[in-house]
Structures are given as C-alpha cells and as structure tokens.
Design a protein around this motif. Structure first.
Motif, PDB file in Angstrom:
ATOM      1  N   VAL A  35      18.504  -8.060  23.937  1.00 51.40           N
ATOM      2  CA  VAL A  35      17.570  -9.122  23.576  1.00 51.40           C
ATOM      3  C   VAL A  35      16.266  -8.866  23.671  1.00 51.40           C
ATOM      4  O   VAL A  35      15.913  -8.297  24.741  1.00 51.40           O
ATOM      5  CB  VAL A  35      18.053 -10.298  24.359  1.00 51.40           C
ATOM      6  N   LEU A  36      15.463  -9.154  22.858  1.00 43.52           N
ATOM      7  CA  LEU A  36      13.894  -9.054  22.707  1.00 43.52           C
ATOM      8  C   LEU A  36      13.388 -10.416  22.318  1.00 43.52           C
ATOM      9  O   LEU A  36      13.786 -11.012  21.582  1.00 43.52           O
ATOM     10  CB  LEU A  36      13.547  -7.901  21.550  1.00 43.52           C
ATOM     11  N   THR A 105       9.441  -8.474  25.127  1.00 45.43           N
ATOM     12  CA  THR A 105      10.144  -8.603  26.397  1.00 45.43           C
ATOM     13  C   THR A 105      11.481  -7.919  25.965  1.00 45.43           C
ATOM     14  O   THR A 105      11.815  -7.983  24.934  1.00 45.43           O
ATOM     15  CB  THR A 105      10.223  -9.853  27.081  1.00 45.43           C
ATOM     16  N   VAL A 106      12.219  -7.495  27.062  1.00 45.05           N
ATOM     17  CA  VAL A 106      13.388  -6.742  26.903  1.00 45.05           C
ATOM     18  C   VAL A 106      14.491  -7.354  28.025  1.00 45.05           C
ATOM     19  O   VAL A 106      14.097  -7.365  29.159  1.00 45.05           O
ATOM     20  CB  VAL A 106      13.321  -5.274  27.142  1.00 45.05           C
ATOM     21  N   ALA A 107      15.729  -7.503  27.479  1.00 41.99           N
ATOM     22  CA  ALA A 107      16.780  -7.714  28.332  1.00 41.99           C
ATOM     23  C   ALA A 107      18.072  -6.927  27.779  1.00 41.99           C
ATOM     24  O   ALA A 107      18.193  -6.935  26.666  1.00 41.99           O
ATOM     25  CB  ALA A 107      17.226  -9.158  28.643  1.00 41.99           C
ATOM     26  N   LEU A 108      18.424  -5.675  28.519  1.00 42.06           N
ATOM     27  CA  LEU A 108      19.554  -4.974  28.203  1.00 42.06           C
ATOM     28  C   LEU A 108      20.634  -5.269  29.177  1.00 42.06           C
ATOM     29  O   LEU A 108      20.398  -5.428  30.438  1.00 42.06           O
ATOM     30  CB  LEU A 108      18.929  -3.544  27.988  1.00 42.06           C
ATOM     31  N   ALA A 109      21.915  -4.969  28.688  1.00 38.93           N
ATOM     32  CA  ALA A 109      23.077  -4.699  29.503  1.00 38.93           C
ATOM     33  C   ALA A 109      24.122  -3.624  28.908  1.00 38.93           C
ATOM     34  O   ALA A 109      24.312  -3.790  27.591  1.00 38.93           O
ATOM     35  CB  ALA A 109      23.644  -6.107  29.944  1.00 38.93           C
ATOM     36  N   ARG A 110      24.680  -2.927  29.478  1.00 40.23           N
ATOM     37  CA  ARG A 110      25.643  -1.986  29.109  1.00 40.23           C
ATOM     38  C   ARG A 110      26.986  -1.822  30.182  1.00 40.23           C
ATOM     39  O   ARG A 110      26.741  -1.667  31.180  1.00 40.23           O
ATOM     40  CB  ARG A 110      24.949  -0.728  28.872  1.00 40.23           C
ATOM     41  N   TRP A 111      28.071  -2.029  29.493  1.00 40.14           N
ATOM     42  CA  TRP A 111      29.096  -1.769  30.719  1.00 40.14           C
ATOM     43  C   TRP A 111      30.265  -0.935  30.098  1.00 40.14           C
ATOM     44  O   TRP A 111      30.475  -0.539  28.909  1.00 40.14           O
ATOM     45  CB  TRP A 111      30.020  -3.233  30.607  1.00 40.14           C
ATOM     46  N   VAL A 116      28.678  -1.978  35.443  1.00 38.77           N
ATOM     47  CA  VAL A 116      27.822  -2.799  34.334  1.00 38.77           C
ATOM     48  C   VAL A 116      26.261  -2.163  34.684  1.00 38.77           C
ATOM     49  O   VAL A 116      25.822  -2.272  35.901  1.00 38.77           O
ATOM     50  CB  VAL A 116      27.799  -4.264  34.383  1.00 38.77           C
ATOM     51  N   GLU A 117      25.523  -1.756  33.828  1.00 38.46           N
ATOM     52  CA  GLU A 117      24.156  -1.450  33.998  1.00 38.46           C
ATOM     53  C   GLU A 117      23.341  -2.653  33.458  1.00 38.46           C
ATOM     54  O   GLU A 117      23.609  -3.294  32.380  1.00 38.46           O
ATOM     55  CB  GLU A 117      23.780  -0.043  33.330  1.00 38.46           C
ATOM     56  N   TYR A 118      22.150  -3.192  34.042  1.00 36.99           N
ATOM     57  CA  TYR A 118      21.250  -3.736  33.438  1.00 36.99           C
ATOM     58  C   TYR A 118      19.616  -3.369  33.427  1.00 36.99           C
ATOM     59  O   TYR A 118      19.316  -2.603  34.459  1.00 36.99           O
ATOM     60  CB  TYR A 118      21.371  -5.045  34.225  1.00 36.99           C
ATOM     61  N   LEU A 119      18.897  -4.048  32.640  1.00 35.20           N
ATOM     62  CA  LEU A 119      17.656  -3.578  32.605  1.00 35.20           C
ATOM     63  C   LEU A 119      16.654  -5.052  31.832  1.00 35.20           C
ATOM     64  O   LEU A 119      17.162  -5.507  30.959  1.00 35.20           O
ATOM     65  CB  LEU A 119      16.989  -2.769  31.665  1.00 35.20           C
ATOM     66  N   ALA A 171       7.378  -4.090  26.510  1.00 31.11           N
ATOM     67  CA  ALA A 171       7.615  -2.706  25.491  1.00 31.11           C
ATOM     68  C   ALA A 171       6.639  -2.938  24.357  1.00 31.11           C
ATOM     69  O   ALA A 171       6.830  -3.839  23.327  1.00 31.11           O
ATOM     70  CB  ALA A 171       9.223  -3.015  25.132  1.00 31.11           C
ATOM     71  N   ALA A 172       5.611  -1.898  24.225  1.00 32.30           N
ATOM     72  CA  ALA A 172       4.686  -1.732  23.238  1.00 32.30           C
ATOM     73  C   ALA A 172       4.714  -0.445  22.611  1.00 32.30           C
ATOM     74  O   ALA A 172       5.804  -0.258  21.748  1.00 32.30           O
ATOM     75  CB  ALA A 172       3.460  -2.263  23.731  1.00 32.30           C
ATOM     76  N   ALA A 173       3.960   0.385  23.031  1.00 31.35           N
ATOM     77  CA  ALA A 173       3.872   1.624  22.313  1.00 31.35           C
ATOM     78  C   ALA A 173       4.011   2.869  23.237  1.00 31.35           C
ATOM     79  O   ALA A 173       4.134   3.897  22.897  1.00 31.35           O
ATOM     80  CB  ALA A 173       2.659   1.741  21.585  1.00 31.35           C
ATOM     81  N   ASP A 174       3.744   2.458  24.618  1.00 33.41           N
ATOM     82  CA  ASP A 174       3.714   3.329  25.596  1.00 33.41           C
ATOM     83  C   ASP A 174       5.126   3.383  26.428  1.00 33.41           C
ATOM     84  O   ASP A 174       5.829   2.767  26.892  1.00 33.41           O
ATOM     85  CB  ASP A 174       2.819   3.058  26.690  1.00 33.41           C
ATOM     86  N   PRO A 175       5.903   4.490  26.018  1.00 30.64           N
ATOM     87  CA  PRO A 175       7.354   4.779  26.665  1.00 30.64           C
ATOM     88  C   PRO A 175       7.312   4.921  28.222  1.00 30.64           C
ATOM     89  O   PRO A 175       8.415   4.626  28.782  1.00 30.64           O
ATOM     90  CB  PRO A 175       7.871   6.055  26.173  1.00 30.64           C
TER      91      PRO A 175
END
Length: 262
Positions: A35-36, A105-111, A116-119, A171-175
C-alpha cells in the motif's frame, strides 16, 4: 484465504494517488501486500515531468514484484531495490534532488508458513490481529510527533523536516531511506488477519476518533473494507462545515484498505 482491496479517490475529478496490490504466489504458499499513499505534488510538480500516480505505479509495481519473487531479500532491502529501480527510470528526465520529487508513504507485509514480515514508512498504517483478537498497530509516527509550528507551510516542511534527520521520511529517490522504516516480523501462528491503510482510511481512528485500531479492524472484518471507507466519507461530510475534526486538512482524501486473512 480471504482478501479485500478498495481504493477510492477523495475527489472523483482527480486521479487516485494511492496504490494497492496483493501478491499471491502460484504455489499457494504465503503472499504479500503493498500500500502506497502518494504525496500530492507542488505546482511545479517537484521538478518531475511525471505524475504522482505514475511514480506510485512504478514504485508499487517494483515492490509487488520484489516482495513476491525475492524471498532472499528483507523488506527493507525490497524497498531499497524498488526505490533505486524507480529512480533509475526517470533520473535522466527529472530533478530527483528536489525535496518534493514524487514520493509516497509505504506499508508492506509478507507472510510465509512460519513468519509475517512488516514494514511501514511515514503515515500509512499496518494492523496485525492475533488469534485472540488483540490488534497491534505498526505505525511510523514521526510526522505526528513533530511540533505543529514546523509544519506551518510546505516550504518550511521541505526545508527543515521532509526526509531530514529529526523530521520524517518518505519513499522518494534515495534508497537509503529504507533503513528509516519501521520494520520487523512476528510468528505466522500469532497472526489471524492483517489490514493496511492509507491515512485517508485511517482517519476513522486517527482523526475522527470513532474507535480504536481494534474497533477499526473489527469493522473491516465484519462489514468489509468498503464499509470502512463509507463510514469515513460520512464523517468527512458531516464535519465539512464545522471542521471540528478536519481542521485545515482536505475534506475528502484518497482512502485505501487492503485486508487479508492469510
């Protein structure tokens, strides 16, 4: 597995600047959500020839692909790779050093079967429900903790707190910003459901105080993601004139919800 996704623009006459995706591998094992919430650009478009929806589609697409295909990467590494890939796609046409270069903005999840990982980065939210119904909100509240005086104007925000130490990060251009994200993991057995929300949907709790995070997740579970957005729209409309809760913020914001029972 139950999944729901809704994204509704705040203004039908303007493009939705949110992005949402679900990745469910063909193996049937595990999955990921993305989700962004795109940051509305200034009049000069932040020195970029592309739109915020273009940026979110590129970044969101990279996050979705990498979350699903690169299990060897942590979510921070996934975000870093996706930001770099997106920046490389328009570095020769746009001023990526501009403080308002397209960002989100960023919301991530992976399971998986075991974890379950989140960010979370900036003011989107990720809710995690345990089997006993307890809800934990994974949020990045740096923006909310800043003094109101530091947010008085866009120029002041850009000069002093946007993507700066002591301020907040998007989250823009700088990793390297991936290292600033709120991230971690919980055992898969400790998760009954997940919900990711942009701040336009999280208004139900954060701005209107209609219920806490647990109440919000119960609305989504019982009535569906679309029902939560409808409740937000009703509250926004009711407060349009008095602006007791809305204050100076826009009446209707893009609102996105992704709900998963993995």
């Amino acid at each position: 597995m139950r999944t729901e996704l809704i994204s509704e623009p705040g203004d039908p006459a303007r493009p939705d600047e949110d992005f949402a995706a679900l990745a469910l591998p063909a193996s049937g094992q595990g999955g990921a959500l993305v989700v962004l919430d795109g940051v509305t650009p200034p009049e000069d478009n932040g020195g970029c020839v592309h739109s915020v929806p273009w940026f979110c589609a590129r970044l969101g697409g990279a996050l979705t692909e990498l979350s699903g295909s690169r299990r060897d990467l942590t979510l921070r590494e996934v975000l870093s790779h996706a930001i770099l890939r997106t920046a490389d796609s328009h570095a020769f046409t746009c001023d990526l050093s501009h403080p308002r270069t397209p960002q989100a903005t960023v919301a991530l999840a992976r399971w998986s079967a075991t974890v379950v990982e989140y960010l979370v980065l900036a003011d989107s939210a990720l809710l995690c429900e345990a089997p006993d119904g307890t809800v934990t909100a994974f949020v990045d509240d740096r923006l909310a903790r800043l003094p109101r005086a530091s947010l008085a104007t866009d120029a002041l925000v850009d000069a002093t707190v946007r993507n700066k130490e002591g301020g907040f990060f998007t989250a823009a251009a700088d990793p390297a910003v991936a290292d600033r994200a709120v991230a971690g993991e919980v055992p898969r057995a400790a998760v009954r459901s997940l919900a990711a929300l942009t701040d336009g949907a999280a208004r139900w709790t954060e701005k209107f105080r209609a219920g806490d995070w647990g109440d919000l997740l119960r609305v989504v579970r019982a009535e569906g993601a679309a029902a939560l957005v409808a409740r937000v729209r009703a509250l926004e409309t009711a407060d349009r004139t008095a602006r007791v809760h809305l204050g100076r913020s826009k009446t209707h914001d893009d609102a996105t919800v992704v709900y998963v029972e993995p």
